[in-house]
Design an enzyme around this catalytic site. Structure first.
Site, mmCIF file in Angstrom:
data_model
loop_
_atom_site.group_PDB
_atom_site.id
_atom_site.type_symbol
_atom_site.label_atom_id
_atom_site.label_comp_id
_atom_site.label_asym_id
_atom_site.label_seq_id
_atom_site.Cartn_x
_atom_site.Cartn_y
_atom_site.Cartn_z
ATOM 1 N N ASP A 31 0.868 -1.178 0.000
ATOM 2 C CA ASP A 31 0.000 0.000 0.000
ATOM 3 C C ASP A 31 0.903 1.225 0.000
ATOM 4 O O ASP A 31 1.527 1.554 1.017
ATOM 5 C CB ASP A 31 -0.906 -0.016 1.235
ATOM 6 C CG ASP A 31 -1.800 1.212 1.299
ATOM 7 O OD1 ASP A 31 -1.655 2.121 0.440
ATOM 8 O OD2 ASP A 31 -2.647 1.274 2.207
ATOM 9 N N LEU A 32 0.967 1.903 -1.154
ATOM 10 C CA LEU A 32 1.895 3.029 -1.291
ATOM 11 C C LEU A 32 1.493 4.249 -0.471
ATOM 12 O O LEU A 32 2.290 5.166 -0.308
ATOM 13 C CB LEU A 32 2.028 3.408 -2.765
ATOM 14 C CG LEU A 32 2.908 2.429 -3.539
ATOM 15 C CD1 LEU A 32 2.518 2.401 -4.998
ATOM 16 C CD2 LEU A 32 4.381 2.776 -3.392
ATOM 17 N N ASN A 58 4.183 3.100 -10.966
ATOM 18 C CA ASN A 58 3.010 3.358 -11.810
ATOM 19 C C ASN A 58 1.745 3.740 -11.035
ATOM 20 O O ASN A 58 0.909 4.471 -11.560
ATOM 21 C CB ASN A 58 2.717 2.100 -12.651
ATOM 22 C CG ASN A 58 1.379 2.177 -13.359
ATOM 23 O OD1 ASN A 58 1.210 2.937 -14.291
ATOM 24 N ND2 ASN A 58 0.413 1.389 -12.895
ATOM 25 N N THR A 79 0.427 8.835 -2.124
ATOM 26 C CA THR A 79 0.310 7.636 -2.982
ATOM 27 C C THR A 79 1.119 7.793 -4.265
ATOM 28 O O THR A 79 1.862 6.887 -4.659
ATOM 29 C CB THR A 79 -1.177 7.409 -3.385
ATOM 30 O OG1 THR A 79 -1.984 7.450 -2.225
ATOM 31 C CG2 THR A 79 -1.348 6.092 -4.111
ATOM 32 N N SER A 113 2.323 12.452 -15.760
ATOM 33 C CA SER A 113 1.160 12.814 -16.570
ATOM 34 C C SER A 113 1.352 14.225 -17.137
ATOM 35 O O SER A 113 2.047 15.052 -16.527
ATOM 36 C CB SER A 113 -0.086 12.809 -15.691
ATOM 37 O OG SER A 113 -1.170 13.408 -16.353
ATOM 38 N N TYR A 134 -7.408 23.269 -1.006
ATOM 39 C CA TYR A 134 -7.426 22.021 -1.782
ATOM 40 C C TYR A 134 -8.232 22.133 -3.075
ATOM 41 O O TYR A 134 -9.338 22.635 -3.103
ATOM 42 C CB TYR A 134 -8.021 20.884 -0.928
ATOM 43 C CG TYR A 134 -8.051 19.561 -1.656
ATOM 44 C CD1 TYR A 134 -6.893 18.817 -1.831
ATOM 45 C CD2 TYR A 134 -9.240 19.056 -2.187
ATOM 46 C CE1 TYR A 134 -6.909 17.610 -2.516
ATOM 47 C CE2 TYR A 134 -9.257 17.852 -2.868
ATOM 48 C CZ TYR A 134 -8.087 17.140 -3.022
ATOM 49 O OH TYR A 134 -8.100 15.949 -3.705
HETATM 50 N N1 LIG Z 1 -5.579 7.060 -17.226
HETATM 51 C C1 LIG Z 1 -5.040 8.149 -17.734
HETATM 52 O O1 LIG Z 1 -5.597 8.798 -18.646
HETATM 53 C C2 LIG Z 1 -3.713 8.642 -17.232
HETATM 54 C C3 LIG Z 1 -3.165 9.813 -17.813
HETATM 55 C C4 LIG Z 1 -1.936 10.261 -17.370
HETATM 56 C C5 LIG Z 1 -1.253 9.565 -16.377
HETATM 57 N N2 LIG Z 1 -1.813 8.447 -15.817
HETATM 58 C C6 LIG Z 1 -1.046 7.761 -14.750
HETATM 59 O O2 LIG Z 1 -0.977 6.374 -15.028
HETATM 60 C C7 LIG Z 1 -0.778 5.653 -13.801
HETATM 61 C C8 LIG Z 1 -1.711 4.467 -13.772
HETATM 62 O O3 LIG Z 1 -3.040 4.934 -13.658
HETATM 63 P P1 LIG Z 1 -4.259 4.248 -14.411
HETATM 64 O O4 LIG Z 1 -4.775 5.214 -15.395
HETATM 65 O O5 LIG Z 1 -3.883 2.863 -14.836
HETATM 66 O O6 LIG Z 1 -5.329 4.210 -13.218
HETATM 67 P P2 LIG Z 1 -6.016 2.982 -12.474
HETATM 68 O O7 LIG Z 1 -6.674 2.053 -13.421
HETATM 69 O O8 LIG Z 1 -6.842 3.596 -11.387
HETATM 70 O O9 LIG Z 1 -4.762 2.254 -11.851
HETATM 71 C C9 LIG Z 1 -4.084 2.790 -10.756
HETATM 72 C C10 LIG Z 1 -3.425 1.646 -10.042
HETATM 73 O O10 LIG Z 1 -2.796 2.180 -8.866
HETATM 74 C C11 LIG Z 1 -3.129 1.330 -7.790
HETATM 75 N N3 LIG Z 1 -3.104 2.038 -6.522
HETATM 76 C C12 LIG Z 1 -3.845 3.117 -6.145
HETATM 77 N N4 LIG Z 1 -3.561 3.435 -4.881
HETATM 78 C C13 LIG Z 1 -2.615 2.560 -4.450
HETATM 79 C C14 LIG Z 1 -1.932 2.367 -3.219
HETATM 80 N N5 LIG Z 1 -2.173 3.135 -2.153
HETATM 81 N N6 LIG Z 1 -1.022 1.373 -3.134
HETATM 82 C C15 LIG Z 1 -0.787 0.568 -4.181
HETATM 83 N N7 LIG Z 1 -1.413 0.679 -5.365
HETATM 84 C C16 LIG Z 1 -2.320 1.665 -5.499
HETATM 85 C C17 LIG Z 1 -4.535 0.851 -8.100
HETATM 86 O O11 LIG Z 1 -4.813 -0.276 -7.327
HETATM 87 P P3 LIG Z 1 -6.305 -0.902 -7.232
HETATM 88 O O12 LIG Z 1 -6.404 -1.760 -8.432
HETATM 89 O O13 LIG Z 1 -6.263 -1.645 -5.955
HETATM 90 O O14 LIG Z 1 -7.259 0.241 -7.236
HETATM 91 C C18 LIG Z 1 -4.422 0.585 -9.575
HETATM 92 O O15 LIG Z 1 -3.858 -0.684 -9.827
HETATM 93 C C19 LIG Z 1 -1.007 6.672 -12.685
HETATM 94 O O16 LIG Z 1 0.239 7.063 -12.166
HETATM 95 C C20 LIG Z 1 -1.691 7.837 -13.373
HETATM 96 O O17 LIG Z 1 -1.431 9.068 -12.739
HETATM 97 C C21 LIG Z 1 -3.010 7.976 -16.236
#
Ligand SMILES: NC(=O)c1ccc[n+]([C@@H]2O[C@H](COP(=O)([O-])OP(=O)(O)OC[C@H]3O[C@@H](n4cnc5c(N)ncnc54)[C@H](OP(=O)(O)O)[C@@H]3O)[C@@H](O)[C@H]2O)c1
Length: 255
Positions: A31-32, A58, A79, A113, A134
């Site tokens: 848990d990050l 990631n 996180t 991002s 915030y």
């Molecule tokens: N989606 C986009 O359009 C986009 C654009 C730019 C950048 N990003 C970046 O891409 C990365 C991946 O995001 P995503 O789009 O794939 O979103 P996502 O589907 O919500 O995946 C995020 C992942 O992070 C995990 N996570 C969240 N909180 C955590 C914690 N406290 N400890 C450990 N794991 C944790 C989640 O775990 P759970 O499965 O348990 O929820 C999930 O596996 C992120 O850094 C995000 O900022 C995404």
């Protein structure tokens, strides 16, 4: 795979093994948002004796509401940045040993991002736990700015030390993932307006995989990538003084 939800992680492991039966996949809890969990994970990883060539930072959250972690640090910052910062520091010796013993290049990849451009303008300490100022977009943006500054500062320190490990950051594209859950405005924008440019999950993973594996990026360090190409982050993301300040601030919070 370091995951907070091991049940979900084990399902992913099963699906990987279905496609690639001889893949070696371990699922470990992390848990990050909890520094105690990061320390526990790193201790287990180090005592496992496993090598470590590539570390992909990631995980990320985008929360509409102000939330504090168990250790009282704002949820985006802890996180998206601080957990990865501590994890990387605690696994760095293992990476150095692996790189030395296997004579290979280690790679650290921070998934940031384009959202890093939308962030508070002051210092990190001014904003992270300030509920009255915030704004979820800015809080997310600040944590994504931290991902780039962290990779850049790490790249400089690793270069100075002369170790064979690179550190880079990237924008993965706008991807159809669970990131926008709970954030109704973003979900609507993504589903409707951005539906023509949005990437699916494998497209969204491609720049990360490129940085992790491609020979073309050998020895490239301290850079920002998008669409598997070098890209320009904001001027703040390139600010060396701000990167040092973030490093010291993060060390203070994690020591
Ligand atoms: N989606 C986009 O359009 C986009 C654009 C730019 C950048 N990003 C970046 O891409 C990365 C991946 O995001 P995503 O789009 O794939 O979103 P996502 O589907 O919500 O995946 C995020 C992942 O992070 C995990 N996570 C969240 N909180 C955590 C914690 N406290 N400890 C450990 N794991 C944790 C989640 O775990 P759970 O499965 O348990 O929820 C999930 O596996 C992120 O850094 C995000 O900022 C995404």
């Amino acid at each position: 795979m370091a995951v907070r939800n091991t049940e979900k992680g084990l399902k992913v492991k099963e699906s990987i093994l279905k496609e690639t039966p001889d893949a070696k996949v371990d699922v470990m809890e992390l848990d990050l948002s909890s520094m105690a969990s990061v320390r526990d994970f790193a201790a287990k990883y180090r005592s496992s004796g496993l090598p470590l060539n590539i570390l992909i930072n990631n995980a990320g959250v985008l929360s509409p509401h102000f939330k504090l972690s168990k250790e009282n640090i704002e949820l985006h910052f802890v996180t998206n940045h601080l957990g990865h910062f501590l994890l990387t520091n605690l696994l760095l010796e293992t990476m150095k040993t692996t790189s030395y013993e296997q004579n290979t290049e280690g790679r650290i990849i921070n998934v940031s991002s384009e959202g890093h451009r939308l962030s508070y303008s002051g210092t990190f300490s001014d904003y992270i736990n300030n509920e009255s100022s915030y704004n979820s977009v800015y809080a997310y943006g600040l944590s994504k700015l931290a991902n780039i500054l962290h990779a850049n500062q790490l790249a400089r320190l690793l270069k100075e030390e002369g170790v064979n490990i690179t550190a880079n950051s990237l924008h993965p594209g706008f991807i159809d993932t669970e990131l926008f859950r709970g954030h109704s405005i973003f979900s609507v924008i993504c589903n409707r307006i951005l539906s023509y440019v949005i990437k699916d999950v494998s497209q969204g993973a491609s720049t990360t995989c490129y940085l992790a594996l491609h020979p073309k990026v050998k020895a490239v360090t301290g850079e920002f990538f998008s669409n598997s190409n070098l890209a320009q982050p904001s001027s703040r993301a390139k600010d060396e003084e701000l990167a040092k300040e973030l490093w010291e601030f993060s060390l203070g919070l994690t020591s």
